[in-house]
Design a protein around this motif. Structure first.
Motif, PDB file in Angstrom:
ATOM      1  N   VAL A   1       6.577  -5.935  12.725  1.00 20.84           N
ATOM      2  CA  VAL A   1       6.598  -6.322  11.719  1.00 20.84           C
ATOM      3  C   VAL A   1       4.910  -5.147  11.052  1.00 20.84           C
ATOM      4  CG1 VAL A   1       5.514  -8.221   9.992  1.00 20.84           C
ATOM      5  CG2 VAL A   1       6.772  -8.475  12.489  1.00 20.84           C
ATOM      6  N   TRP A   2       5.300  -4.975   9.828  1.00 21.10           N
ATOM      7  CA  TRP A   2       4.752  -4.207   8.923  1.00 21.10           C
ATOM      8  C   TRP A   2       4.705  -4.596   7.772  1.00 21.10           C
ATOM      9  CZ3 TRP A   2       2.623   0.369  11.087  1.00 21.10           C
ATOM     10  CH2 TRP A   2       3.508   0.904  12.155  1.00 21.10           C
ATOM     11  N   LYS A   3       3.108  -4.493   7.626  1.00 22.83           N
ATOM     12  CA  LYS A   3       1.978  -5.620   6.497  1.00 22.83           C
ATOM     13  C   LYS A   3       1.945  -4.257   5.414  1.00 22.83           C
ATOM     14  CE  LYS A   3       2.303  -9.299   9.211  1.00 22.83           C
ATOM     15  NZ  LYS A   3       1.417 -10.828   9.210  1.00 22.83           N
ATOM     16  N   VAL A   4       1.600  -4.576   4.563  1.00 31.96           N
ATOM     17  CA  VAL A   4       0.793  -4.269   3.016  1.00 31.96           C
ATOM     18  C   VAL A   4      -0.373  -5.508   2.947  1.00 31.96           C
ATOM     19  CG1 VAL A   4       2.190  -4.016   1.611  1.00 31.96           C
ATOM     20  CG2 VAL A   4       0.379  -2.099   1.226  1.00 31.96           C
ATOM     21  N   GLY A   5      -1.708  -5.018   2.792  1.00 32.06           N
ATOM     22  CA  GLY A   5      -2.489  -6.447   2.753  1.00 32.06           C
ATOM     23  C   GLY A   5      -1.994  -8.051   2.798  1.00 32.06           C
ATOM     24  N   GLY A   6      -1.349  -7.698   4.390  1.00 26.46           N
ATOM     25  CA  GLY A   6      -0.944  -9.179   4.445  1.00 26.46           C
ATOM     26  C   GLY A   6       0.088  -9.210   4.395  1.00 26.46           C
ATOM     27  N   LYS A   7       1.381  -8.582   3.791  1.00 28.36           N
ATOM     28  CA  LYS A   7       2.588  -8.743   2.889  1.00 28.36           C
ATOM     29  C   LYS A   7       3.503  -8.456   3.992  1.00 28.36           C
ATOM     30  CE  LYS A   7       0.624 -12.331   0.685  1.00 28.36           C
ATOM     31  NZ  LYS A   7       0.814 -14.426   0.955  1.00 28.36           N
TER      32      LYS A   7
ATOM     33  N   VAL B   1       6.286  -5.021  -2.287  1.00 25.05           N
ATOM     34  CA  VAL B   1       5.783  -6.001  -1.710  1.00 25.05           C
ATOM     35  C   VAL B   1       3.576  -5.773  -2.441  1.00 25.05           C
ATOM     36  CG1 VAL B   1       4.303  -6.550   0.289  1.00 25.05           C
ATOM     37  CG2 VAL B   1       6.989  -6.749   0.117  1.00 25.05           C
ATOM     38  N   PHE B   2       3.779  -4.058  -2.774  1.00 25.78           N
ATOM     39  CA  PHE B   2       2.218  -3.821  -3.144  1.00 25.78           C
ATOM     40  C   PHE B   2       2.130  -4.574  -4.322  1.00 25.78           C
ATOM     41  CE2 PHE B   2      -0.790  -1.205  -4.672  1.00 25.78           C
ATOM     42  CZ  PHE B   2      -1.626  -1.046  -3.518  1.00 25.78           C
ATOM     43  N   ALA B   3       3.267  -4.893  -5.110  1.00 24.81           N
ATOM     44  CA  ALA B   3       3.327  -4.609  -6.612  1.00 24.81           C
ATOM     45  C   ALA B   3       2.945  -5.762  -6.269  1.00 24.81           C
ATOM     46  CB  ALA B   3       4.191  -4.482  -7.792  1.00 24.81           C
ATOM     47  N   GLY B   4       3.196  -6.882  -5.601  1.00 22.08           N
ATOM     48  CA  GLY B   4       2.974  -7.800  -6.219  1.00 22.08           C
ATOM     49  C   GLY B   4       2.012  -8.938  -5.551  1.00 22.08           C
ATOM     50  N   LEU B   5       1.240  -7.695  -5.043  1.00 24.68           N
ATOM     51  CA  LEU B   5      -0.338  -8.366  -4.130  1.00 24.68           C
ATOM     52  C   LEU B   5      -1.859  -8.613  -5.937  1.00 24.68           C
ATOM     53  CD1 LEU B   5      -1.001  -6.525  -1.487  1.00 24.68           C
ATOM     54  CD2 LEU B   5      -0.569  -7.979  -1.449  1.00 24.68           C
ATOM     55  N   PRO B   6      -2.614  -8.802  -5.203  1.00 19.44           N
ATOM     56  CA  PRO B   6      -3.987  -9.207  -6.566  1.00 19.44           C
ATOM     57  C   PRO B   6      -4.002  -7.498  -6.752  1.00 19.44           C
ATOM     58  CG  PRO B   6      -3.554 -11.192  -4.604  1.00 19.44           C
ATOM     59  CD  PRO B   6      -2.883 -10.023  -4.344  1.00 19.44           C
ATOM     60  N   LYS B   7      -4.464  -7.378  -8.117  1.00 21.43           N
ATOM     61  CA  LYS B   7      -4.929  -6.084  -8.685  1.00 21.43           C
ATOM     62  C   LYS B   7      -6.033  -5.765  -7.695  1.00 21.43           C
ATOM     63  CE  LYS B   7      -1.496  -5.419 -11.747  1.00 21.43           C
ATOM     64  NZ  LYS B   7      -0.794  -5.216 -11.544  1.00 21.43           N
ATOM     65  N   LYS B   8      -6.950  -7.391  -7.401  1.00 23.26           N
ATOM     66  CA  LYS B   8      -7.926  -6.455  -6.135  1.00 23.26           C
ATOM     67  C   LYS B   8      -8.027  -6.202  -5.200  1.00 23.26           C
ATOM     68  CE  LYS B   8     -11.832  -8.309  -5.180  1.00 23.26           C
ATOM     69  NZ  LYS B   8     -13.709  -9.895  -5.058  1.00 23.26           N
ATOM     70  N   LYS B   9      -7.195  -6.707  -5.196  1.00 23.09           N
ATOM     71  CA  LYS B   9      -6.494  -6.262  -3.221  1.00 23.09           C
ATOM     72  C   LYS B   9      -5.790  -4.926  -3.384  1.00 23.09           C
ATOM     73  CE  LYS B   9      -5.748  -7.080   0.958  1.00 23.09           C
ATOM     74  NZ  LYS B   9      -7.622  -7.447   1.822  1.00 23.09           N
TER      75      LYS B   9
ATOM     76  N   ALA C   1      -6.139  -2.246  -5.376  1.00 20.67           N
ATOM     77  CA  ALA C   1      -7.063  -1.970  -5.523  1.00 20.67           C
ATOM     78  C   ALA C   1      -8.479  -1.502  -4.281  1.00 20.67           C
ATOM     79  CB  ALA C   1      -8.587  -1.936  -6.636  1.00 20.67           C
ATOM     80  N   GLU C   2      -8.169  -2.185  -3.510  1.00 22.70           N
ATOM     81  CA  GLU C   2      -9.145  -1.515  -2.102  1.00 22.70           C
ATOM     82  C   GLU C   2      -7.838  -1.283  -1.183  1.00 22.70           C
ATOM     83  OE1 GLU C   2      -9.838  -6.023  -0.248  1.00 22.70           O
ATOM     84  OE2 GLU C   2     -11.104  -6.305  -1.713  1.00 22.70           O
ATOM     85  N   LEU C   3      -6.987  -1.060  -1.583  1.00 20.69           N
ATOM     86  CA  LEU C   3      -5.708  -0.274   0.173  1.00 20.69           C
ATOM     87  C   LEU C   3      -5.889   0.110  -1.066  1.00 20.69           C
ATOM     88  CD1 LEU C   3      -2.759  -3.817   0.258  1.00 20.69           C
ATOM     89  CD2 LEU C   3      -5.033  -2.528   1.466  1.00 20.69           C
ATOM     90  N   ARG C   4      -6.533   0.894  -2.275  1.00 20.72           N
ATOM     91  CA  ARG C   4      -6.274   2.536  -2.769  1.00 20.72           C
ATOM     92  C   ARG C   4      -7.409   3.272  -1.686  1.00 20.72           C
ATOM     93  NH1 ARG C   4      -3.790   0.416  -7.772  1.00 20.72           N
ATOM     94  NH2 ARG C   4      -0.826   0.369  -7.523  1.00 20.72           N
ATOM     95  N   ALA C   5      -7.810   2.911  -2.382  1.00 16.52           N
ATOM     96  CA  ALA C   5      -9.743   2.913  -1.422  1.00 16.52           C
ATOM     97  C   ALA C   5      -9.529   3.583  -0.620  1.00 16.52           C
ATOM     98  CB  ALA C   5     -10.674   2.442  -1.924  1.00 16.52           C
TER      99      ALA C   5
END
Length: 120
Positions: free
Chosen positions: A27-33, A106-114, A116-120
């Motif tokens: 199972v592959w996730k980004v930001g827990g999704k 899925v990434f676009a559906g994450l909160p903006k704060k999350k 930004a964290e994942l892009r860092a």
């Protein structure tokens, strides 16, 4: 693509994480999704699809609405091997493009704060 190749591709996407769930599925996730599931049903891969991709691809040989997910109204597709080793479904490049599109949705559906964290 083989299961190993699909897993390698998913691993190459930024901030993608991997867990084994649901009877040995990768199972592959980004930001827990979840954005992709490999091996949930044999060596099939499941991915989120846009409304248009879902409507067009669900009728193609080697592709079907993902069991369990599509039955709940979710636009997820399953790309699977055909009996007797016949080719069907998406080319490797097209499959990668759809997995990437799933990741992006899925990434676009994450909160903006999350995001930004994942892009860092």
């Amino acid at each position: 693509m083989t299961r190993e190749e699909i897993n390698g591709f998913c691993a190459s996407l930024r901030a993608a994480t991997h867990v084994v769930q649901w009877g040995g599925a990768d199972v592959w996730k980004v930001g827990g999704k979840v954005f992709a599931i490999v091996g949930w049903d044999s060596d099939a891969v499941v991915f989120k699809a846009s409304d248009m991709a879902f409507e067009v691809l669900r009728h193609e040989e080697g592709i079907r609405p993902a069991p369990y997910m599509a039955s709940r109204g979710l636009k997820w597709l399953q790309h699977y091997g055909l009996p007797n080793g016949r080719a069907g479904g998406l080319s490797d490049a097209a499959l990668q493009a759809h997995i990437t599109a799933s990741y992006d949705m899925v990434f676009a559906g994450l909160p903006k704060k999350k995001q930004a964290e994942l892009r860092a």
